[in-house]
Scaffold this active site. Structure first.
Site, PDB file in Angstrom:
ATOM      1  N   ASP A  52       0.828  -1.216   0.000  1.00 32.06           N
ATOM      2  CA  ASP A  52       0.000   0.000   0.000  1.00 32.06           C
ATOM      3  C   ASP A  52       0.857   1.259   0.000  1.00 32.06           C
ATOM      4  O   ASP A  52       0.514   2.248  -0.640  1.00 32.06           O
ATOM      5  CB  ASP A  52      -0.924   0.018   1.231  1.00 32.06           C
ATOM      6  CG  ASP A  52      -2.026  -1.019   1.100  1.00 32.06           C
ATOM      7  OD1 ASP A  52      -2.180  -1.559  -0.017  1.00 32.06           O
ATOM      8  OD2 ASP A  52      -2.714  -1.300   2.104  1.00 32.06           O
ATOM      9  N   SER A  97     -14.241 -22.572 -31.189  1.00 33.09           N
ATOM     10  CA  SER A  97     -14.620 -23.242 -29.948  1.00 33.09           C
ATOM     11  C   SER A  97     -14.120 -24.686 -30.020  1.00 33.09           C
ATOM     12  O   SER A  97     -13.389 -25.038 -30.940  1.00 33.09           O
ATOM     13  CB  SER A  97     -16.117 -23.135 -29.721  1.00 33.09           C
ATOM     14  OG  SER A  97     -16.775 -23.972 -30.588  1.00 33.09           O
ATOM     15  N   GLU A 128      -4.749 -29.365 -20.046  1.00 38.79           N
ATOM     16  CA  GLU A 128      -4.897 -28.284 -19.061  1.00 38.79           C
ATOM     17  C   GLU A 128      -6.373 -28.152 -18.705  1.00 38.79           C
ATOM     18  O   GLU A 128      -7.217 -28.720 -19.394  1.00 38.79           O
ATOM     19  CB  GLU A 128      -4.356 -26.973 -19.664  1.00 38.79           C
ATOM     20  CG  GLU A 128      -5.143 -26.546 -20.885  1.00 38.79           C
ATOM     21  CD  GLU A 128      -4.373 -25.660 -21.851  1.00 38.79           C
ATOM     22  OE1 GLU A 128      -3.140 -25.759 -21.936  1.00 38.79           O
ATOM     23  OE2 GLU A 128      -5.030 -24.866 -22.552  1.00 38.79           O
ATOM     24  N   LYS A 130     -10.212 -26.950 -18.362  1.00 42.79           N
ATOM     25  CA  LYS A 130     -11.154 -26.170 -19.158  1.00 42.79           C
ATOM     26  C   LYS A 130     -11.844 -25.230 -18.175  1.00 42.79           C
ATOM     27  O   LYS A 130     -12.690 -25.642 -17.383  1.00 42.79           O
ATOM     28  CB  LYS A 130     -12.164 -27.077 -19.845  1.00 42.79           C
ATOM     29  CG  LYS A 130     -13.134 -26.295 -20.699  1.00 42.79           C
ATOM     30  CD  LYS A 130     -13.990 -27.200 -21.550  1.00 42.79           C
ATOM     31  CE  LYS A 130     -14.891 -26.417 -22.474  1.00 42.79           C
ATOM     32  NZ  LYS A 130     -15.745 -25.449 -21.797  1.00 42.79           N
ATOM     33  N   GLU A 189      -9.247 -16.914 -20.634  1.00 44.77           N
ATOM     34  CA  GLU A 189     -10.575 -17.049 -20.052  1.00 44.77           C
ATOM     35  C   GLU A 189     -10.682 -16.129 -18.840  1.00 44.77           C
ATOM     36  O   GLU A 189      -9.780 -16.097 -18.003  1.00 44.77           O
ATOM     37  CB  GLU A 189     -10.750 -18.505 -19.612  1.00 44.77           C
ATOM     38  CG  GLU A 189     -12.171 -18.918 -19.402  1.00 44.77           C
ATOM     39  CD  GLU A 189     -12.849 -19.382 -20.683  1.00 44.77           C
ATOM     40  OE1 GLU A 189     -12.242 -19.257 -21.779  1.00 44.77           O
ATOM     41  OE2 GLU A 189     -13.999 -19.841 -20.593  1.00 44.77           O
ATOM     42  N   LYS A 329     -14.832 -33.400 -21.139  1.00 41.99           N
ATOM     43  CA  LYS A 329     -15.614 -32.888 -20.009  1.00 41.99           C
ATOM     44  C   LYS A 329     -15.709 -33.898 -18.864  1.00 41.99           C
ATOM     45  O   LYS A 329     -15.548 -35.088 -19.070  1.00 41.99           O
ATOM     46  CB  LYS A 329     -17.037 -32.547 -20.497  1.00 41.99           C
ATOM     47  CG  LYS A 329     -17.080 -31.552 -21.649  1.00 41.99           C
ATOM     48  CD  LYS A 329     -17.044 -30.135 -21.181  1.00 41.99           C
ATOM     49  CE  LYS A 329     -18.380 -29.642 -20.774  1.00 41.99           C
ATOM     50  NZ  LYS A 329     -19.155 -28.916 -21.690  1.00 41.99           N
TER      51      LYS A 329
END
Ligand code: IVH
Length: 687
Positions: A52, A97, A128, A130, A189, A329
């Site tokens: 700070d 995509s 990696e 998703k 992302e 997935k």
């Protein structure tokens, strides 16, 4: 400043000014370094107090010398003046995509396909997480962050630059040591960590605002703000996973690309692995799924990418996704809760859908309070009743569903669910067709009418901007619109009487309605909302018949001569156009000036120059991409295959061809070089 190779021209300055500049540069560099340690590396070296103090000194120095404030200063993350709307940015490269797979067998088949296409037995993959957020394009010029946008339709996205600047893990200035390219485009992302998401939702509900349904919606809602001060207040993070463009050649593998981005100071997935075999990929998938609930953020699977860049290029892409990567997935998460009630909703085609209202349950960070039960048969099969204990599951975007009932020993159950005999909205009789129950009220049923108008006005149909759910409900409830044609008779006076409508909004809506008066045949057909006739079938029909009249007068037999149209679709079409009320509405629409563009009927396949011929491509094509070449020959009637046989018409051999070339030689199949292939194409297309 002198150790900053991006800053080409600091210019001569008097001594004092020079030392201020030096101090500023030093502070910025220090803060950047500690931001990186804190937000990217998760390894802070300073206490909050020490940090700070540095920050405050920078703020004060800049306040005293506003002319020295640069846009990449760490103080510039606080947000800028609100905008009227987000601008548009055309992506430098299309943002693709990924194909999603969930079954292990499909992933093994993917590996086999890669091996076949690349003609090798040994493929290295990088795997990696998703991330479950929204994807963004980030542009750096001379090491400074200059621009960022959402994915949008993949070609053009929304300009969210000032909002992205507020994200602490996004470096405004790249680290110069590792010589990043002067122009760099990366993809990543943006998402929200789970604890931050919960804290944000608590704050929102305390203030009386609606909570976000899940971290992804929270991230999207926060990033797509017109007021970047709001974004600055929302705890977003970013992780980068792809270099989309840079000066000079891209790193030679995906792994190296991630390492290069990390050196430049960009946050990259810390969880990642290089896998030599598909078994290693399975292992990583399994381990990550086990760890899923311990992670600070939501992931919904892993992304598997062929590591070598030259192989990625050789594999190329399909229309919307690369061939060299997949999303593998995770199985949907399940949670136990109780069915508090079963209600019935009425869709635009009148279909009644039973819906379970649940005791709110958290499934993977998301609160679920309702789940579709699809249809009466499904309720009976799963034997779901009010009061039952059930397992609910949620798979990514999919609407939550009830997986199964969990019997509880000694429970006393309520009566089995039955479909109502009358529509819960308009009280018309309910009829049944197979597993489906539907309201017979048609346009007289407000629920169906609203659904039909929303569908007619939707983006992929007539695309009437501003005619959303709320406005449609007002128009129907006020009795201003009783069928689709009434839309084209709306007046300004009528709109002005509706809540929320003023001069400007009325003009905008009336203009949008007028603009929709010229419409292509397929969009119009799709907009009618005929059961089983979605975007694709509407296109097939438009191409085959060319005009609405021809489609309206086709009988079942004629319709079924079309490859993709079977008995159900043809029955649905014929019964729709037989209905007098439907014909009347279409007639009125045309009278009110709706012009449906006719299209020339497709040439019959047999007359195309490459009809009956098949092509196999091997090696890389320099001029055309593989996909482009494939599309071109297919348009001329050919088929494209991945293996050579005696029946193959031509093998096109590009640079570095594989074993398919030898097979062609052995089988005596015609072989074309890239130039010969282009020559042949030119001849056939008459150019
Ligand atoms: S690579 C050309 N890597 O998943 C390949 N995408 O359905 C482009 N996503 O739209 C994507 N984590 O938003 C890639 N590690 C990751 C990812 C990732 C999340 C998202 C991305 C994409 C979607 C694909």
């Amino acid at each position: 400043m002198q150790d900053d190779p991006f800053n080409k021209n600091p210019g001569p300055t008097p001594d004092i000014a020079h030392s201020i500049q030096e101090r500023l540069a030093h502070l910025k560099k220090e803060i950047r370094h500690h931001d990186h340690l804190y937000y990217v590396k998760d390894r802070p070296e300073l206490s909050d107090g020490e940090y700070d103090r540095l920050f405050l000194e920078l703020v004060e120095l800049e306040r005293a010398h506003p002319e020295l404030v640069t846009s990449d200063s760490p103080t510039q993350r606080v947000g800028a003046a609100p905008l009227d709307e987000l601008g548009k940015i055309r992506h430098e490269r299309p943002m693709l995509s990924l194909d999603s797979l969930i079954d292990q067998g499909d992933v093994l088949a993917f590996d086999q396909r890669m091996k076949r296409e690349l003609e090798t037995n040994q493929i290295e993959y990088t795997v990696e997480p998703k991330f479950d957020g929204l994807s963004v394009e980030l542009v750096y010029d001379q090491g400074s962050f200059v621009r960022g946008s959402t994915r949008g339709d993949g070609t053009t996205g929304e300009d969210v630059t000032i909002n992205l600047r507020t994200i602490r893990s996004l470096p405004l200035q790249l680290q110069a040591i590792a010589h990043p390219s002067a122009h760099l485009v990366v993809r990543g992302e943006v998402y929200m960590r789970l604890d931050d998401f919960h804290a944000l939702n608590r704050r929102m509900t305390e203030r009386g605002d609606d909570a976000f349904a899940n971290p992804r919606n929270a991230a999207a809602g926060s990033l797509r703000q017109l007021d970047s001060h709001i974004t600055a207040d929302r705890p977003l993070v970013v992780t980068c996973y792809e270099v989309m463009a840079m000066d000079g050649p891209l790193p030679s593998s995906h792994w190296d690309e991630l390492e290069a981005m990390a050196l430049w100071g960009l946050p990259v997935p810390s969880l990642r692995r290089r896998c030599e075999t598909i078994d290693d990929v399975m292992g990583f998938h399994h381990e990550t799924e086990q760890e899923r609930d311990n992670l600070a953020y939501e992931i919904d699977g892993v992304v598997v990418k062929v590591n070598r860049r030259d192989w990625q290029e050789r594999l190329g892409m399909k229309s919307r996704s690369p061939r060299w990567a997949i999303a593998y997935k995770f199985a949907p998460r399940k949670e136990i809760t109780v069915v508090q009630n079963i209600v019935v909703s009425v869709g635009r085609t009148g279909t009644l859908t039973p819906l379970a209202l649940l005791r709110p349950a958290e499934v993977g960070g998301v609160t679920i309070s309702r789940a579709t039960l699809h249809n009466a048969d499904e309720v009976a099969r799963k034997d779901i009743r009010v009061g039952d204990t059930v397992k609910v599951e949620r798979a990514g975007d999919v609407i939550p569903a009830i997986a199964e009932r969990v019997p509880v020993p000694g429970e006393s159950r309520s009566a089995p669910f039955t479909m109502p005999s009358h529509c819960p909205v308009c009280r018309s009789a309910v009829a049944r067709q197979g597993a489906y129950f539907y309201c017979t009220g048609q346009a007289a049923c407000p629920a169906q009418l609203k659904g039909a108008i929303e569908h007619f006005a939707s983006k992929s149909a007539l695309n009437i901007e501003g005619l959303g759910k709320r406005t449609v409900a007002q128009l129907v409830d006020q009795g201003l619109v009783r069928d689709l044609a009434d839309l084209y008779q709306l007046s300004r006076e009528q709109l002005l009487k509706l809540e929320g409508f003023a001069e400007r909004s009325s003009t905008l809506l009336l203009d949008a309605i007028t603009r929709s008066k010229t419409v292509s045949l397929d969009r119009f057909l799709m907009g009618l909302g005929i059961r089983q006739v979605g975007q694709h079938i509407a296109k097939v029909l438009a191409r085959e018949f060319g005009s609405l009249d021809a489609i309206m007068s086709a009988d079942r037999d004629r319709l079924q001569t079309i490859m993709e149209i079977g008995p159900e679709i043809s029955a649905s079409l014929v019964s729709y156009f037989q209905e007098n009320s439907n014909r009347r509405v279409i007639h009125r629409l045309q009278e009110l000036g709706l012009a449906i563009e006719e299209i020339p009927v497709a040439q019959s396949e047999a007359s195309l120059p490459f009809s009956g011929k098949s092509f196999v491509f091997t090696g890389g094509l320099a001029g055309l991409g593989r996909d482009e070449a494939k599309t071109l020959v297919e348009r001329l009637g050919a088929t494209v295959s991945s293996s050579v046989s005696k029946r193959t018409g031509y093998v096109v051999a590009g640079a570095d061809p594989g074993s398919k070339l030898d097979q062609a030689r052995n089988l005596g199949v015609a072989i074309l070089s890239e130039d010969e292939f282009l020559e042949l194409l030119k001849k056939q297309r008459g150019i």
